[in-house]
Design an enzyme around this catalytic site. Structure first.
Site, PDB file in Angstrom:
ATOM      1  N   HIS A   1      30.463  30.791  17.038  1.00 49.95           N
ATOM      2  CA  HIS A   1      29.090  31.269  16.904  1.00 49.95           C
ATOM      3  C   HIS A   1      28.898  32.668  17.485  1.00 49.95           C
ATOM      4  O   HIS A   1      29.406  32.985  18.542  1.00 49.95           O
ATOM      5  CB  HIS A   1      28.160  30.274  17.624  1.00 49.95           C
ATOM      6  CG  HIS A   1      26.717  30.616  17.534  1.00 49.95           C
ATOM      7  ND1 HIS A   1      25.921  30.781  18.648  1.00 49.95           N
ATOM      8  CD2 HIS A   1      25.915  30.839  16.459  1.00 49.95           C
ATOM      9  CE1 HIS A   1      24.689  31.071  18.259  1.00 49.95           C
ATOM     10  NE2 HIS A   1      24.658  31.109  16.943  1.00 49.95           N
TER      11      HIS A   1
ATOM     12  N   HIS B   1      22.765  40.186  17.245  1.00 49.14           N
ATOM     13  CA  HIS B   1      21.824  39.066  17.300  1.00 49.14           C
ATOM     14  C   HIS B   1      20.532  39.458  18.001  1.00 49.14           C
ATOM     15  O   HIS B   1      19.451  39.335  17.450  1.00 49.14           O
ATOM     16  CB  HIS B   1      22.454  37.855  18.003  1.00 49.14           C
ATOM     17  CG  HIS B   1      21.659  36.593  17.849  1.00 49.14           C
ATOM     18  ND1 HIS B   1      20.441  36.398  18.472  1.00 49.14           N
ATOM     19  CD2 HIS B   1      21.899  35.467  17.133  1.00 49.14           C
ATOM     20  CE1 HIS B   1      19.975  35.207  18.140  1.00 49.14           C
ATOM     21  NE2 HIS B   1      20.837  34.620  17.330  1.00 49.14           N
TER      22      HIS B   1
END
Length: 278
Positions: free
Chosen positions: A5, A41
């Site tokens: 991830h 992100h």
């Protein structure tokens, strides 16, 4: 599939593959002109993770290409699948098509080297908003226009917003994606909230859709799963992939006697678009 991830800096590719990942997920942000700009992100992100790692998108794609090109000194044979988590929140339903077109052109240039001996990984375009289905149409159009429609065989699709499965199927069909045409279905919640809190009801619905005679799904993955108990629960529910911050935890669970004879890590020779029949 063990899906590492939030892999947004090139050095993290090795870090996650070394821990056991055979797949990575990378976040893609867009500028005001719908052009992919960074692998980034930002906050908020998963607990125990630094949210601000980033690369310019072209730099990241060049690094990713090297990691997935046999014969390159940076080649990692284990890395077979890449999920692009497309942060399309700043796009509108009308600019989504343009964003997809531009992203397709960018992948063609920097990842696939114009279709000439580029990276070999399978790619999943993961979109958080059903209204942005035109991103997929634009992406497909870009490859067709460039004369490289054959590369679409390496590209699959996912809507990651935990929407109703029927609505998700409709959005895929609107984008020109047929039922079971390289479709992954994700379900999940940040690791800051226990996966027990979310439960596995929708995961189980997705799995039964995958296994039914008239479903639209090829594969199901669950995110973000870091705890031993949650990994076991996801595997018991029948998922094909687990997205995680801790690939080594998944490796350890797969080595437990309950799973060892039943499940194994996927390799590049395992087609990620084919529904697995045990």
């Amino acid at each position: 599939w063990i899906m590492g991830h939030m892999v947004n800096e090139i050095y993290q590719i090795d870090e996650f593959v070394d821990l056991g990942a055979n797949s990575i997920e990378t976040d893609i942000t867009f500028d005001d002109n719908a052009m992919a700009e960074y692998s980034f992100h930002g906050v908020p992100c998963d607990c125990r993770r630094y949210c601000h790692k980033w690369e310019y998108i072209n730099t990241f794609l060049d690094g990713l290409r090297r990691a997935t090109t046999p014969g390159d000194s940076k080649f990692r044979k284990e890395l077979a699948l890449v999920v692009f988590d497309l942060k399309t929140g700043d796009l509108s339903s009308s600019t989504a098509n343009k964003g997809g077109k531009l992203f397709g052109q960018k992948l063609l240039q920097h990842y696939w080297k114009g279709g000439n001996n580029g990276g070999r990984a399978y790619i999943i375009l993961s979109i958080p908003d059903l209204d942005h289905y035109a991103f997929i149409s634009g992406f497909k159009e870009a490859l067709k226009t460039a004369g490289h429609e054959e590369l679409l065989a390496k590209v699959g699709y996912d809507f990651s917003g935990n929407d109703d499965l029927g609505s998700t199927r409709t959005a895929l069909n609107k984008a020109g994606v047929k039922d079971r045409e390289r479709v992954w279905q994700s379900d999940g919640i940040t690791n800051c909230v226990s996966t027990l809190f979310r439960g596995l009801d929708r995961v189980k619905k997705a799995v039964s859709n995958r296994d039914s005679s008239n479903g639209y799904i090829n594969k199901v993955y669950h995110w973000t799963v870091d705890k031993y108990g949650s990994v076991r629960d996801a595997l018991d529910a029948g998922v094909d992939g687990v997205m995680t911050n801790d690939p080594d935890v998944i490796v350890n669970v797969l080595n437990e006697s309950k799973y060892k004879g039943k499940l194994r890590l996927a390799t590049y020779d395992d087609n990620p678009w084919e529904t697995f029949k045990p």
